[in-house]
Scaffold this active site. Structure first.
Site, PDB file in Angstrom:
ATOM      1  N   LEU A   5     -12.877  -8.076   7.114  1.00 19.38           N
ATOM      2  CA  LEU A   5     -11.539  -8.640   7.253  1.00 19.38           C
ATOM      3  C   LEU A   5     -10.528  -7.586   6.807  1.00 19.38           C
ATOM      4  O   LEU A   5     -10.609  -7.081   5.682  1.00 19.38           O
ATOM      5  CB  LEU A   5     -11.411  -9.895   6.390  1.00 19.38           C
ATOM      6  CG  LEU A   5     -10.060 -10.609   6.374  1.00 19.38           C
ATOM      7  CD1 LEU A   5      -9.746 -11.199   7.739  1.00 19.38           C
ATOM      8  CD2 LEU A   5     -10.039 -11.697   5.304  1.00 19.38           C
ATOM      9  N   TYR A 150       8.155   0.182  -5.243  1.00 17.17           N
ATOM     10  CA  TYR A 150       6.893   0.418  -4.552  1.00 17.17           C
ATOM     11  C   TYR A 150       5.833   0.915  -5.535  1.00 17.17           C
ATOM     12  O   TYR A 150       4.694   0.430  -5.547  1.00 17.17           O
ATOM     13  CB  TYR A 150       7.105   1.435  -3.442  1.00 17.17           C
ATOM     14  CG  TYR A 150       5.885   1.746  -2.619  1.00 17.17           C
ATOM     15  CD1 TYR A 150       5.384   0.823  -1.698  1.00 17.17           C
ATOM     16  CD2 TYR A 150       5.228   2.959  -2.747  1.00 17.17           C
ATOM     17  CE1 TYR A 150       4.260   1.108  -0.940  1.00 17.17           C
ATOM     18  CE2 TYR A 150       4.108   3.258  -1.985  1.00 17.17           C
ATOM     19  CZ  TYR A 150       3.628   2.333  -1.087  1.00 17.17           C
ATOM     20  OH  TYR A 150       2.518   2.617  -0.334  1.00 17.17           O
TER      21      TYR A 150
END
Length: 287
Positions: A5, A150
Protein backbone atom coordinates in the site's frame (compact mmCIF):
# COMPACT_ATOMS: atom_id res chain seq x y z
CA UNK A 1 5.17 -10.95 -4.54
CA UNK A 2 4.11 -8.68 -1.68
CA UNK A 3 0.92 -6.68 -1.25
CA UNK A 4 2.06 -3.07 -0.90
CA UNK A 5 0.00 0.00 0.00
CA UNK A 6 1.53 3.31 -1.11
CA UNK A 7 0.12 6.71 -0.13
CA UNK A 8 0.36 9.95 -2.09
CA UNK A 9 0.83 8.40 -5.53
CA UNK A 10 -0.68 11.11 -7.72
CA UNK A 11 2.76 12.60 -8.47
CA UNK A 12 6.38 12.59 -7.41
CA UNK A 13 7.93 9.99 -5.13
CA UNK A 14 4.73 8.04 -4.49
CA UNK A 15 4.05 7.77 -8.21
CA UNK A 16 7.62 6.59 -8.82
CA UNK A 17 7.51 4.07 -5.97
CA UNK A 18 4.23 2.57 -7.16
CA UNK A 19 5.56 2.14 -10.71
CA UNK A 20 8.90 0.67 -9.60
CA UNK A 21 7.26 -1.75 -7.19
CA UNK A 22 4.69 -3.06 -9.67
CA UNK A 23 7.40 -3.52 -12.29
CA UNK A 24 9.25 -5.65 -9.73
CA UNK A 25 6.24 -7.96 -9.61
CA UNK A 26 4.50 -6.77 -6.47
CA UNK A 27 0.77 -6.32 -5.94
CA UNK A 28 0.59 -2.54 -5.56
CA UNK A 29 -2.38 -0.62 -4.20
CA UNK A 30 -1.73 3.03 -5.02
CA UNK A 31 -3.69 5.59 -3.06
CA UNK A 32 -4.37 9.27 -3.47
CA UNK A 33 -6.89 11.77 -2.17
CA UNK A 34 -8.85 12.19 -5.41
CA UNK A 35 -7.97 9.64 -8.11
CA UNK A 36 -10.20 11.30 -10.70
CA UNK A 37 -8.19 14.52 -10.49
CA UNK A 38 -4.83 12.76 -10.85
CA UNK A 39 -5.12 10.48 -13.89
CA UNK A 40 -1.39 10.23 -14.69
CA UNK A 41 -0.74 7.00 -12.79
CA UNK A 42 -3.77 5.28 -14.29
CA UNK A 43 -2.72 6.43 -17.76
CA UNK A 44 0.81 5.07 -17.30
CA UNK A 45 -0.52 1.79 -15.92
CA UNK A 46 -2.72 1.32 -18.96
CA UNK A 47 -0.02 2.40 -21.40
CA UNK A 48 2.62 0.06 -19.94
CA UNK A 49 0.29 -2.78 -18.95
CA UNK A 50 1.03 -2.36 -15.25
CA UNK A 51 -1.50 -4.03 -12.92
CA UNK A 52 -1.75 -1.22 -10.39
CA UNK A 53 -4.87 -0.92 -8.25
CA UNK A 54 -5.77 2.71 -7.49
CA UNK A 55 -8.10 3.60 -4.61
CA UNK A 56 -9.01 6.86 -2.85
CA UNK A 57 -7.36 7.47 0.51
CA UNK A 58 -6.97 10.79 2.30
CA UNK A 59 -4.32 10.49 5.01
CA UNK A 60 -5.84 13.50 6.81
CA UNK A 61 -9.05 11.55 7.48
CA UNK A 62 -9.49 8.79 10.07
CA UNK A 63 -12.47 7.44 8.15
CA UNK A 64 -10.75 7.46 4.77
CA UNK A 65 -7.64 5.67 6.04
CA UNK A 66 -9.71 3.05 7.86
CA UNK A 67 -11.88 2.48 4.79
CA UNK A 68 -8.89 2.21 2.45
CA UNK A 69 -7.01 -0.28 4.61
CA UNK A 70 -10.17 -2.32 5.20
CA UNK A 71 -10.78 -2.42 1.45
CA UNK A 72 -7.30 -3.82 0.82
CA UNK A 73 -7.56 -6.37 3.63
CA UNK A 74 -10.96 -7.54 2.44
CA UNK A 75 -9.70 -7.92 -1.13
CA UNK A 76 -6.16 -9.26 -0.48
CA UNK A 77 -6.29 -10.67 3.02
CA UNK A 78 -3.06 -8.98 4.06
CA UNK A 79 -0.81 -5.94 3.68
CA UNK A 80 2.88 -6.78 3.61
CA UNK A 81 4.33 -3.30 3.14
CA UNK A 82 3.08 0.23 3.83
CA UNK A 83 4.89 3.09 2.10
CA UNK A 84 4.01 6.37 3.82
CA UNK A 85 4.76 8.99 1.19
CA UNK A 86 1.91 11.51 1.20
CA UNK A 87 3.25 14.92 2.14
CA UNK A 88 3.00 18.68 1.65
CA UNK A 89 5.44 21.55 2.15
CA UNK A 90 5.72 25.31 2.55
CA UNK A 91 8.75 27.55 3.01
CA UNK A 92 8.68 30.68 5.12
CA UNK A 93 9.74 32.03 8.48
CA UNK A 94 8.13 31.01 11.75
CA UNK A 95 6.73 34.53 12.20
CA UNK A 96 5.20 34.73 8.73
CA UNK A 97 3.83 31.19 8.56
CA UNK A 98 0.16 31.03 9.56
CA UNK A 99 -0.53 28.67 12.42
CA UNK A 100 -3.06 26.97 10.16
CA UNK A 101 -0.21 26.08 7.77
CA UNK A 102 1.84 24.55 10.58
CA UNK A 103 -1.21 22.48 11.52
CA UNK A 104 -1.95 21.47 7.92
CA UNK A 105 1.61 20.30 7.28
CA UNK A 106 1.78 18.38 10.56
CA UNK A 107 -1.65 16.86 9.89
CA UNK A 108 -0.58 15.38 6.57
CA UNK A 109 3.10 14.66 7.05
CA UNK A 110 3.03 13.40 10.63
CA UNK A 111 -0.48 12.52 11.77
CA UNK A 112 -1.26 11.08 8.33
CA UNK A 113 1.73 8.78 8.76
CA UNK A 114 0.56 7.79 12.24
CA UNK A 115 -2.98 7.09 10.97
CA UNK A 116 -1.79 4.74 8.29
CA UNK A 117 0.63 2.94 10.61
CA UNK A 118 -2.05 2.38 13.23
CA UNK A 119 -4.41 1.05 10.58
CA UNK A 120 -2.03 -1.60 9.21
CA UNK A 121 -0.24 -2.71 12.38
CA UNK A 122 -2.91 -5.07 13.77
CA UNK A 123 -2.77 -7.14 10.59
CA UNK A 124 1.02 -7.12 10.47
CA UNK A 125 1.23 -8.18 14.10
CA UNK A 126 -1.22 -11.03 13.48
CA UNK A 127 0.74 -12.30 10.46
CA UNK A 128 4.04 -11.72 12.33
CA UNK A 129 5.61 -9.98 9.36
CA UNK A 130 5.54 -6.65 7.61
CA UNK A 131 7.43 -3.54 6.65
CA UNK A 132 6.68 0.15 7.08
CA UNK A 133 8.67 2.59 4.93
CA UNK A 134 8.34 6.23 5.93
CA UNK A 135 9.46 8.84 3.42
CA UNK A 136 11.18 11.51 5.49
CA UNK A 137 13.73 14.03 4.18
CA UNK A 138 17.17 15.42 4.88
CA UNK A 139 14.99 18.11 6.49
CA UNK A 140 14.20 15.49 9.11
CA UNK A 141 17.82 15.71 10.24
CA UNK A 142 18.72 19.28 9.23
CA UNK A 143 16.45 22.27 9.91
CA UNK A 144 17.40 25.12 7.60
CA UNK A 145 15.88 28.53 8.42
CA UNK A 146 12.81 29.04 6.27
CA UNK A 147 11.83 25.39 6.44
CA UNK A 148 10.58 25.20 10.02
CA UNK A 149 7.10 23.78 9.42
CA UNK A 150 8.20 21.10 6.98
CA UNK A 151 11.33 20.20 8.97
CA UNK A 152 9.33 19.95 12.20
CA UNK A 153 6.97 17.45 10.59
CA UNK A 154 9.86 15.37 9.27
CA UNK A 155 11.77 15.50 12.56
CA UNK A 156 8.57 14.11 14.10
CA UNK A 157 8.44 11.30 11.52
CA UNK A 158 12.08 10.43 12.32
CA UNK A 159 11.36 10.18 16.05
CA UNK A 160 8.18 8.19 15.45
CA UNK A 161 10.02 5.76 13.18
CA UNK A 162 12.87 5.20 15.61
CA UNK A 163 10.54 4.39 18.50
CA UNK A 164 8.22 2.30 16.30
CA UNK A 165 11.08 0.20 14.95
CA UNK A 166 11.92 -0.99 18.45
CA UNK A 167 8.28 -1.60 19.36
CA UNK A 168 7.47 -3.83 16.40
CA UNK A 169 10.71 -5.77 15.94
CA UNK A 170 9.48 -8.61 18.21
CA UNK A 171 6.69 -9.13 15.66
CA UNK A 172 9.14 -9.38 12.73
CA UNK A 173 8.01 -6.01 11.38
CA UNK A 174 10.70 -3.81 9.83
CA UNK A 175 10.63 0.00 9.84
CA UNK A 176 12.66 2.01 7.34
CA UNK A 177 13.12 5.73 6.86
CA UNK A 178 14.23 7.20 3.54
CA UNK A 179 15.72 10.71 3.74
CA UNK A 180 15.74 12.24 0.25
CA UNK A 181 17.66 15.36 -0.65
CA UNK A 182 16.29 17.67 -3.33
CA UNK A 183 14.42 15.47 -5.79
CA UNK A 184 12.54 16.55 -8.91
CA UNK A 185 8.93 16.51 -7.69
CA UNK A 186 6.12 19.10 -7.67
CA UNK A 187 5.89 19.30 -3.86
CA UNK A 188 7.40 22.78 -3.52
CA UNK A 189 5.68 24.12 -6.64
CA UNK A 190 2.38 23.93 -4.75
CA UNK A 191 3.39 26.47 -2.12
CA UNK A 192 1.47 29.60 -1.24
CA UNK A 193 3.15 33.03 -1.44
CA UNK A 194 3.71 34.56 1.98
CA UNK A 195 4.22 38.18 2.97
CA UNK A 196 7.46 37.40 4.76
CA UNK A 197 9.86 40.01 6.21
CA UNK A 198 12.64 37.41 6.48
CA UNK A 199 14.89 36.27 3.60
CA UNK A 200 14.86 32.57 4.38
CA UNK A 201 11.92 31.45 2.27
CA UNK A 202 13.41 32.89 -0.90
CA UNK A 203 16.81 31.48 0.09
CA UNK A 204 15.32 27.99 0.38
CA UNK A 205 13.69 28.43 -3.01
CA UNK A 206 17.08 29.46 -4.42
CA UNK A 207 18.62 26.26 -3.02
CA UNK A 208 15.88 24.15 -4.61
CA UNK A 209 16.18 25.93 -7.97
CA UNK A 210 19.96 25.54 -8.00
CA UNK A 211 19.83 21.85 -7.08
CA UNK A 212 17.22 21.23 -9.79
CA UNK A 213 19.58 22.52 -12.47
CA UNK A 214 20.90 18.95 -12.33
CA UNK A 215 17.70 17.21 -11.28
CA UNK A 216 17.55 13.88 -9.52
CA UNK A 217 14.45 12.12 -10.87
CA UNK A 218 11.83 10.72 -8.53
CA UNK A 219 12.54 7.28 -9.99
CA UNK A 220 15.78 7.19 -7.96
CA UNK A 221 13.73 7.10 -4.76
CA UNK A 222 11.13 4.82 -6.32
CA UNK A 223 13.85 2.29 -7.13
CA UNK A 224 15.29 2.68 -3.64
CA UNK A 225 11.90 1.78 -2.15
CA UNK A 226 11.83 -1.29 -4.40
CA UNK A 227 15.31 -2.34 -3.28
CA UNK A 228 14.50 -1.90 0.41
CA UNK A 229 11.40 -4.06 0.04
CA UNK A 230 13.60 -6.81 -1.45
CA UNK A 231 16.17 -6.57 1.37
CA UNK A 232 15.98 -8.45 4.67
CA UNK A 233 18.17 -5.94 6.51
CA UNK A 234 16.99 -4.29 9.72
CA UNK A 235 18.67 -0.98 8.77
CA UNK A 236 16.53 1.95 9.91
CA UNK A 237 17.71 5.01 7.94
CA UNK A 238 18.62 5.37 4.28
CA UNK A 239 19.87 8.62 2.69
CA UNK A 240 17.85 9.24 -0.48
CA UNK A 241 19.56 10.37 -3.66
CA UNK A 242 23.18 11.27 -4.40
CA UNK A 243 23.45 14.42 -2.26
CA UNK A 244 21.67 13.35 0.92
CA UNK A 245 24.50 11.58 2.73
CA UNK A 246 26.96 14.39 2.03
CA UNK A 247 24.52 17.04 3.21
CA UNK A 248 23.89 15.24 6.48
CA UNK A 249 27.62 14.67 6.98
CA UNK A 250 28.14 18.42 6.46
CA UNK A 251 25.51 19.13 9.11
CA UNK A 252 27.27 16.75 11.47
CA UNK A 253 30.51 18.69 11.02
CA UNK A 254 28.92 21.90 12.33
CA UNK A 255 28.06 22.86 15.87
CA UNK A 256 24.50 24.02 16.46
CA UNK A 257 25.83 27.54 16.95
CA UNK A 258 27.65 27.49 13.61
CA UNK A 259 24.48 26.41 11.83
CA UNK A 260 22.46 29.10 13.57
CA UNK A 261 25.06 31.67 12.60
CA UNK A 262 24.27 31.14 8.93
CA UNK A 263 21.01 32.97 9.52
CA UNK A 264 22.82 36.19 10.39
CA UNK A 265 24.57 36.40 7.01
CA UNK A 266 23.40 38.98 4.49
CA UNK A 267 22.45 37.77 1.01
CA UNK A 268 25.90 38.25 -0.51
CA UNK A 269 27.69 36.48 2.33
CA UNK A 270 25.07 33.71 2.32
CA UNK A 271 25.58 33.11 -1.41
CA UNK A 272 29.33 32.90 -0.86
CA UNK A 273 28.78 30.46 2.02
CA UNK A 274 26.57 28.19 -0.07
CA UNK A 275 29.12 28.14 -2.88
CA UNK A 276 32.07 27.46 -0.60
CA UNK A 277 30.43 24.87 1.65
CA UNK A 278 27.85 23.10 -0.51
CA UNK A 279 29.02 23.87 -4.03
CA UNK A 280 25.74 25.59 -4.86
CA UNK A 281 25.77 28.70 -7.04
CA UNK A 282 22.53 30.07 -5.62
CA UNK A 283 23.13 33.71 -6.58
CA UNK A 284 21.34 33.59 -9.99
CA UNK A 285 18.21 32.18 -8.31
CA UNK A 286 18.03 34.47 -5.28
CA UNK A 287 15.14 36.85 -5.85
Amino acid sequence: MKTILVTGTSTGLGFAAAVSLVRAGHDVVATMRTPGKSPELLAQAKRDGLPITIIPLDVDSDESVAAGVTHVLDARGRIDVLVNNAGIAQVGSVEAMPLSTFRRIMETNYFGTVRCIQAVLPGMRAQKSGRIINISSVAGRLAFPGQSAYAASKFAVEALSEALAAEVKPFNIRVNVIEPGVIETPIFSKEEKLDDPYPFGRRMNAIFATALENPVPASVIGDQVRDIVADESWQLRYPGGPAAAGLMAWRGSLTDEQLIGIGALDDEAWCDFMQANLGLNVRPHLK
